[in-house]
Design a protein around this motif. Structure first.
Motif, mmCIF file in Angstrom:
data_model
loop_
_atom_site.group_PDB
_atom_site.id
_atom_site.type_symbol
_atom_site.label_atom_id
_atom_site.label_comp_id
_atom_site.label_asym_id
_atom_site.label_seq_id
_atom_site.Cartn_x
_atom_site.Cartn_y
_atom_site.Cartn_z
ATOM 1 N N GLU A 166 -0.309 9.448 -12.842
ATOM 2 C CA GLU A 166 -1.119 8.288 -12.456
ATOM 3 C C GLU A 166 -2.598 8.525 -12.728
ATOM 4 O OE1 GLU A 166 1.631 7.655 -8.650
ATOM 5 O OE2 GLU A 166 1.362 9.432 -9.861
ATOM 6 N N THR A 170 -4.946 6.120 -14.976
ATOM 7 C CA THR A 170 -6.171 5.471 -14.492
ATOM 8 C C THR A 170 -7.375 5.846 -15.358
ATOM 9 O OG1 THR A 170 -6.465 7.307 -12.917
ATOM 10 C CG2 THR A 170 -5.363 5.315 -12.113
ATOM 11 N N ARG A 176 -3.984 0.896 -10.322
ATOM 12 C CA ARG A 176 -2.910 1.607 -9.611
ATOM 13 C C ARG A 176 -1.564 0.907 -9.838
ATOM 14 N NH1 ARG A 176 -3.506 5.307 -5.343
ATOM 15 N NH2 ARG A 176 -1.543 6.428 -5.128
ATOM 16 N N ALA A 179 -0.407 1.522 -13.464
ATOM 17 C CA ALA A 179 0.091 2.896 -13.605
ATOM 18 C C ALA A 179 1.501 3.022 -13.040
ATOM 19 C CB ALA A 179 -0.859 3.865 -12.900
ATOM 20 N N PHE A 180 1.752 2.326 -11.938
ATOM 21 C CA PHE A 180 3.087 2.358 -11.349
ATOM 22 C C PHE A 180 4.102 1.680 -12.266
ATOM 23 C CE2 PHE A 180 6.231 0.015 -8.756
ATOM 24 C CZ PHE A 180 6.951 1.100 -8.282
#
Length: 274
Positions: A166, A170, A176, A179-180
């Motif tokens: 992650e 970023t 966030r 990235a997930f």
């Protein structure tokens, strides 16, 4: 002595396989026996008969509709549970907040309550809000047992994934959430898929809640319908028909596990970068 040591694990595995598969084998064999031969102890039926399967799908038992009901209940339960479990599992694995371990303990503790202890309060609640004889009366309680399992399993899996993934995303400009979705979720698919199979099996096999909340045959699931099969005379025990119905209900789960066993094993044993 070395030969004994090599054969001992194989013998142990064989004993376990026989112990686990013997009931299923006997169910399959009994489903092909005629009603008059149902108590025969022979290894294979003689003669082979399809009359039990014909009785299962006769209009009297309404088993086809029950299978559809089971598919709806288990499918909706699985989709919603895995979606919520994935989000909750990722949050519990990555976020740092007070009492996080207590939250995890409470989550797993909720799955330890026996279903029968919840029947009376749920029956009263669903009667008051008009949910009796509806799909949601089976889906919501099923989620209460499946969701803690999904959250715990996925939290453990997400914890094994490196945080650096992650951080690198970023740095490249991802939020966030991005990235997930774009980095973590594709890597976590084996764990998510394994959880999906487990949740579906749990929801498909649920019996106590479905039996208590639904009384109309049009809404009953397959497990409940099997328990209410009537014999040919209306009073005799329909063992052969129940065996055949058990095969029909079990075989799809066995096929699914065999087809996706690589994903399931990968989800249970892996958890790092691939």
């Amino acid at each position: 002595m070395s030969v004994v040591r090599r054969l001992a694990p194989l013998l142990g595995v064989a004993v376990i396989l026989v112990y686990c598969l013997a009931p299923f084998y006997w169910m399959v064999v009994s489903s092909f026996r005629r009603t008059s031969d149902i108590f025969d102890l022979s290894v294979l039926p003689s003669p082979w008969s399809w009359e039990n399967y014909a009785a299962v799908f006769s209009g009297q038992n309404q088993f086809t509709r029950a299978l559809l009901n089971s598919l709806v209940v288990a499918g909706v339960t699985t989709v919603v549970t895995v979606l919520l479990g994935t989000l909750a599992g990722y949050a519990l694995a990555r976020l740092d907040f007070r009492f996080k371990n207590i939250v995890l303990a409470v989550v797993i503790a909720t799955s330890m309550f026996p279903a029968i202890s919840l029947v009376v309060p749920l029956l009263k609640l669903f009667t008051d809000i008009g949910w009796i004889d509806t799909y949601q009366a089976m889906i919501v309680p099923s989620m209460s047992f499946a969701l803690p399992l999904a959250v715990w399993n996925l939290t453990t899996f997400f914890r094994q994934l490196p945080v650096e993934l992650e951080e690198a995303a970023t740095v490249d400009g991802c939020t966030r959430g991005q990235a997930f979705r774009k980095v973590i979720l594709p890597i976590a698919l084996p764990g998510v898929f394994t959880t999906t199979i487990i949740v579906f099996v749990v929801a498909w096999n649920e019996f106590v809640i479905a039996l208590s909340m639904v009384s109309r045959p049009e809404t009953q699931t397959a497990t409940v319908r099997i328990s209410q099969f009537a014999g040919f005379a209306g009073y005799d025990s329909p063992f052969g028909t129940q065996m055949a119905a058990g095969v029909v209900v079990t075989v799809p789960l066995v096929i699914a596990v065999l087809l996706f066993q690589r994903w399931i094993i990968s989800g249970l044993t892996s958890g790092g970068v691939k």
